[in-house]
Write a protein that holds these residues in place. Structure first.
Motif, mmCIF file in Angstrom:
data_model
loop_
_atom_site.group_PDB
_atom_site.id
_atom_site.type_symbol
_atom_site.label_atom_id
_atom_site.label_comp_id
_atom_site.label_asym_id
_atom_site.label_seq_id
_atom_site.Cartn_x
_atom_site.Cartn_y
_atom_site.Cartn_z
ATOM 1 N N GLU A 8 -36.787 -74.502 6.992
ATOM 2 C CA GLU A 8 -37.493 -74.059 8.198
ATOM 3 C C GLU A 8 -36.544 -73.642 9.318
ATOM 4 O O GLU A 8 -36.973 -73.088 10.315
ATOM 5 C CB GLU A 8 -38.465 -75.147 8.700
ATOM 6 N N PHE A 9 -35.245 -73.929 9.164
ATOM 7 C CA PHE A 9 -34.301 -73.573 10.224
ATOM 8 C C PHE A 9 -33.869 -72.128 10.024
ATOM 9 O O PHE A 9 -33.309 -71.762 9.001
ATOM 10 C CB PHE A 9 -33.086 -74.499 10.179
ATOM 11 N N LYS A 10 -34.120 -71.309 11.035
ATOM 12 C CA LYS A 10 -33.955 -69.863 10.849
ATOM 13 C C LYS A 10 -33.071 -69.274 11.951
ATOM 14 O O LYS A 10 -33.222 -69.616 13.128
ATOM 15 C CB LYS A 10 -35.366 -69.252 10.896
ATOM 16 N N VAL A 11 -32.179 -68.400 11.553
ATOM 17 C CA VAL A 11 -31.317 -67.709 12.519
ATOM 18 C C VAL A 11 -31.621 -66.212 12.450
ATOM 19 O O VAL A 11 -31.810 -65.672 11.359
ATOM 20 C CB VAL A 11 -29.821 -67.948 12.197
ATOM 21 N N VAL A 12 -31.672 -65.571 13.607
ATOM 22 C CA VAL A 12 -31.805 -64.115 13.651
ATOM 23 C C VAL A 12 -30.608 -63.542 14.403
ATOM 24 O O VAL A 12 -30.195 -64.075 15.432
ATOM 25 C CB VAL A 12 -33.130 -63.680 14.315
ATOM 26 N N VAL A 13 -30.051 -62.486 13.844
ATOM 27 C CA VAL A 13 -28.923 -61.786 14.483
ATOM 28 C C VAL A 13 -29.395 -60.385 14.831
ATOM 29 O O VAL A 13 -30.038 -59.730 14.008
ATOM 30 C CB VAL A 13 -27.722 -61.681 13.498
ATOM 31 N N ALA A 14 -29.078 -59.917 16.036
ATOM 32 C CA ALA A 14 -29.342 -58.515 16.397
ATOM 33 C C ALA A 14 -28.017 -57.766 16.353
ATOM 34 O O ALA A 14 -27.075 -58.140 17.053
ATOM 35 C CB ALA A 14 -29.957 -58.414 17.782
ATOM 36 N N GLY A 15 -27.927 -56.725 15.506
ATOM 37 C CA GLY A 15 -26.729 -55.892 15.475
ATOM 38 C C GLY A 15 -25.907 -56.081 14.207
ATOM 39 O O GLY A 15 -25.651 -57.216 13.795
ATOM 40 N N ALA A 16 -25.520 -54.963 13.594
ATOM 41 C CA ALA A 16 -24.690 -55.015 12.383
ATOM 42 C C ALA A 16 -23.435 -54.166 12.546
ATOM 43 O O ALA A 16 -23.069 -53.372 11.698
ATOM 44 C CB ALA A 16 -25.499 -54.579 11.167
ATOM 45 N N GLY A 17 -22.796 -54.318 13.704
ATOM 46 C CA GLY A 17 -21.443 -53.789 13.880
ATOM 47 C C GLY A 17 -20.485 -54.808 13.277
ATOM 48 O O GLY A 17 -20.905 -55.689 12.509
ATOM 49 N N ILE A 18 -19.194 -54.735 13.641
ATOM 50 C CA ILE A 18 -18.279 -55.681 12.993
ATOM 51 C C ILE A 18 -18.615 -57.127 13.379
ATOM 52 O O ILE A 18 -18.467 -58.033 12.571
ATOM 53 C CB ILE A 18 -16.781 -55.381 13.241
ATOM 54 N N ALA A 19 -19.130 -57.320 14.602
ATOM 55 C CA ALA A 19 -19.466 -58.690 15.022
ATOM 56 C C ALA A 19 -20.629 -59.228 14.193
ATOM 57 O O ALA A 19 -20.564 -60.345 13.657
ATOM 58 C CB ALA A 19 -19.815 -58.695 16.509
ATOM 59 N N GLY A 20 -21.693 -58.423 14.068
ATOM 60 C CA GLY A 20 -22.854 -58.871 13.307
ATOM 61 C C GLY A 20 -22.518 -59.095 11.843
ATOM 62 O O GLY A 20 -23.000 -60.045 11.217
ATOM 63 N N LEU A 21 -21.654 -58.250 11.288
ATOM 64 C CA LEU A 21 -21.293 -58.403 9.868
ATOM 65 C C LEU A 21 -20.434 -59.647 9.643
ATOM 66 O O LEU A 21 -20.576 -60.349 8.643
ATOM 67 C CB LEU A 21 -20.548 -57.159 9.374
ATOM 68 N N ILE A 32 -27.364 -70.611 5.228
ATOM 69 C CA ILE A 32 -28.408 -70.665 6.274
ATOM 70 C C ILE A 32 -29.440 -69.561 6.029
ATOM 71 O O ILE A 32 -29.085 -68.481 5.559
ATOM 72 C CB ILE A 32 -27.753 -70.484 7.661
ATOM 73 N N ASP A 33 -30.666 -69.832 6.367
ATOM 74 C CA ASP A 33 -31.718 -68.816 6.259
ATOM 75 C C ASP A 33 -31.620 -67.901 7.492
ATOM 76 O O ASP A 33 -31.776 -68.378 8.622
ATOM 77 C CB ASP A 33 -33.072 -69.537 6.226
ATOM 78 N N PHE A 34 -31.326 -66.641 7.269
ATOM 79 C CA PHE A 34 -31.155 -65.763 8.430
ATOM 80 C C PHE A 34 -31.502 -64.315 8.089
ATOM 81 O O PHE A 34 -31.529 -63.934 6.913
ATOM 82 C CB PHE A 34 -29.712 -65.829 8.961
ATOM 83 N N THR A 35 -31.742 -63.529 9.148
ATOM 84 C CA THR A 35 -32.002 -62.091 9.003
ATOM 85 C C THR A 35 -31.250 -61.367 10.117
ATOM 86 O O THR A 35 -31.154 -61.877 11.237
ATOM 87 C CB THR A 35 -33.514 -61.782 9.167
ATOM 88 N N VAL A 36 -30.743 -60.193 9.767
ATOM 89 C CA VAL A 36 -30.080 -59.351 10.771
ATOM 90 C C VAL A 36 -30.973 -58.142 11.027
ATOM 91 O O VAL A 36 -31.450 -57.508 10.083
ATOM 92 C CB VAL A 36 -28.705 -58.857 10.258
ATOM 93 N N ALA A 129 -37.344 -67.637 15.566
ATOM 94 C CA ALA A 129 -36.046 -68.148 15.094
ATOM 95 C C ALA A 129 -35.638 -69.366 15.901
ATOM 96 O O ALA A 129 -35.989 -69.484 17.080
ATOM 97 C CB ALA A 129 -34.989 -67.059 15.237
ATOM 98 N N ASP A 130 -34.905 -70.259 15.246
ATOM 99 C CA ASP A 130 -34.352 -71.408 15.981
ATOM 100 C C ASP A 130 -33.150 -70.982 16.799
ATOM 101 O O ASP A 130 -32.929 -71.474 17.908
ATOM 102 C CB ASP A 130 -33.940 -72.492 14.989
ATOM 103 N N VAL A 131 -32.358 -70.094 16.218
ATOM 104 C CA VAL A 131 -31.149 -69.606 16.906
ATOM 105 C C VAL A 131 -31.199 -68.086 16.921
ATOM 106 O O VAL A 131 -31.523 -67.455 15.915
ATOM 107 C CB VAL A 131 -29.876 -70.080 16.167
ATOM 108 N N PHE A 132 -30.864 -67.524 18.080
ATOM 109 C CA PHE A 132 -30.829 -66.059 18.190
ATOM 110 C C PHE A 132 -29.415 -65.651 18.587
ATOM 111 O O PHE A 132 -28.851 -66.171 19.554
ATOM 112 C CB PHE A 132 -31.846 -65.587 19.228
#
Ligand code: FAD
Length: 487
Positions: A8-21, A32-36, A129-132
């Motif tokens: 149930e712990f979910k992370v979302v990332v905004a952005g797939a530049g070098i930082a997001g990757l 971790i369960d996450f989506t970009v 998301a738990d963490v953004f």
């Protein structure tokens, strides 16, 4: 560090530049369960968007690598932008990172409520998301100049980050507005292509005239030997540390650097032109454009024209200066930079008690360590305000920031809490940086690093101090609150 994630712990990332990757690789490894979410249709950010002629990376290619995927095959000491983008795309594919990314999906709203982040995409989808993590870049929103008649130009006109490759170089009269890093690289490239090019310069810049040799086969082969590779890495590290000093403290190293840059200007034969191209502020105060094919030689070619001063207006057929001079042009390029203090905006971000990013950054832009903000629990930024944008290679800075953020995520997940820096810790961080600025090169002139109060929003301490800052989590700096939905 291997984290066993609760589903149930979910992370979302905004952005797939070098930082997001980079973040993606770390979250993937941690299980971790996450989506970009990436608003564009490809990875790479800066290196996807900037395809203008003459773009080269300004640090050594070897310093612009993800630490988990060395590249032994850089073609040059400073790789062309397209090669950096090819490398980034390869990393995304080789490491299986694409399957975590939802392309053409922009996060437009983030609201913290009931201990979680409630996100909304441009298509109207709601995501929780738990963490953004905002990996949205610091130089990705093109800035256009406020010049009268800007939309009246009859020919093609575009920003340097939106290069129109349908236009052939020869046979056109090119206008390049901007004397900064992009403007210099573009002018130089068009000049050597024998195009008729006019560069409009409001303020002269210090330019680093450098050699950019091809990598030899021997160099490439040697790097593949583990011992040689480690040795080379150590040398690079030393270089980074030494390169820091002159920017941070006055002294003989800074003076010698300025003398060296003045020497570059001696390539200009006409004393009048040399004077006009000599900056009236000290070296390093603005980002130093890098020239691989000798900009000062390029601008002395008969096909190159420099216009100094202010532009009065843009007309359908060209550009008029305030003193009435007029340049007729066929194509206009805005090499006018980016909104360097936009960060994740225009996304709206609302933290505790309804406080918004717009409100907290209204009078000054700040952060804790470049990565977090009081009142915005479980929101982390990559290369947020006061990250090292000038004196530390970006991948290295990211390594420190991401290592630390992974530890905070671990705390949030295992202890079932939300994490934010305290206001006191943030003020202490800002005060430490504030006391370092007066000695640095970034004060004393107008530059895009600085906010309205004249504070440069970057890291003014030695590179080593960045590593140390993120080496361990100081629990006293953090406010932990129970995340009730996880009970
Ligand atoms: C012309 C130019 C040259 C540069 N040269 C160098 C150099 O030589 N050396 C160096 O160290 N640095 C250089 N930089 C700085 C460069 O920006 C960084 O090195 C690095 O690429 C930043 O990576 P990033 O992932 O943080 O941001 P970006 O590369 O900007 O990527 C951010 C990503 O987030 C996406 N995004 C933004 N908002 C949202 C949203 N709301 N929802 C979903 N997706 C979103 C964007 O589409 C983008 O893909 C240069 C920058 C520019 C503009």
């Amino acid at each position: 560090m291997k984290l066993m994630a609760k589903p149930e712990f979910k992370v979302v990332v905004a952005g797939a530049g070098i930082a997001g990757l980079f973040m993606t690789e770390k979250l993937k490894r941690a299980g971790i369960d996450f989506t970009v979410f990436e608003k564009s249709d490809e990875v790479g950010g800066t290196w996807r968007d900037n395809t203008y002629p003459g773009l080269f990376v300004d640090v050594l290619s070897r310093q612009y690598e993800f630490p988990f995927q060395p590249n032994y095959d850089w073609s040059r000491k400073y790789a062309p932008g397209a090669e950096i983008q090819t490398y980034i795309k390869k990393v995304a594919s080789d490491r299986g990172l694409r399957r975590f990314i939802r392309f053409k999906e922009e996060i437009v709203e983030a609201r913290f409520a009931e201990d979680r982040w409630h996100l909304r995409t441009a298509k109207g989808e709601a995501v929780v998301a738990d963490v953004f993590i905002a990996a949205t870049g610091f130089l990705h929103k093109p800035l256009y100049p406020d010049i009268s008649g800007r939309n009246s130009f009859a020919g093609p006109a575009f920003h340097s980050a939106r290069w129109d490759h349908s236009i052939p170089y020869p046979g056109k009269r090119w206008g390049v507005i901007g004397g900064g890093a992009s403007g210099i690289q573009i002018t130089e490239a068009l000049a050597w292509e024998r195009c008729d090019v006019t560069q409009f310069i409001r303020r002269a810049q210090w330019v680093h005239i450098r050699e950019n040799p091809r990598s030899t086969l021997l160099e490439r082969l040697l790097l593949r030997l583990p011992l040689a590779y480690r040795l080379r890495q150590r040398q690079l590290w030393k270089l980074i540390i030494q390169a820091d000093h002159w920017r941070l403290k006055p002294g003989p190293q800074r003076d010698a650097m300025e003398r060296e840059y003045k020497n570059y200007l001696n390539a200009i034969k006409d004393p009048g032109l040399r004077r006009k191209l000599t900056p009236d502020y000290h070296l390093g105060c603005t980002r130093i454009p890098k020239s691989d094919r000798n900009y000062y030689e390029a601008v002395q070619q008969p096909n190159v024209h420099l216009e100094f001063g202010r532009i009065a207006r843009i007309l359908p057929k060209g550009v008029e200066m305030t003193d009435g001079r007029f340049r007729e042009l066929d194509v206009l390029v805005y090499a006018t930079g980016f909104d360097a203090h936009g960060y994740m905006r225009p996304m709206t971000v609302t933290g505790l008690n309804g406080v918004t990013i717009e409100e907290v950054w209204k009078t000054r832009i700040y952060s804790y360590g470049g990565i977090a903000l009081p009142q915005f629990p479980n929101l982390f930024m990559l290369y947020g305000p006061f990250s090292p944008v000038n004196n530390v290679p970006v991948p290295l800075g990211l390594e420190h920031e991401i290592g630390y953020i992974m530890r905070l995520i671990d705390i949030a997940r295992r202890r079932r809490v939300t994490v934010a820096p305290t206001a006191a810790a943030t003020e202490k961080f800002l005060a430490r940086l504030g006391s370092a600025f007066p000695d640095t090169v970034w004060v004393g002139c107008r530059n895009w690093y600085s906010d309205q109060q004249g504070t440069p929003i970057l890291w003014p301490l030695p590179q080593e101090a960045h590593k140390v800052f993120f080496a361990c989590v100081d629990m006293e700096d953090l406010q932990l609150s129970p995340a009730t939905h996880m009970d």
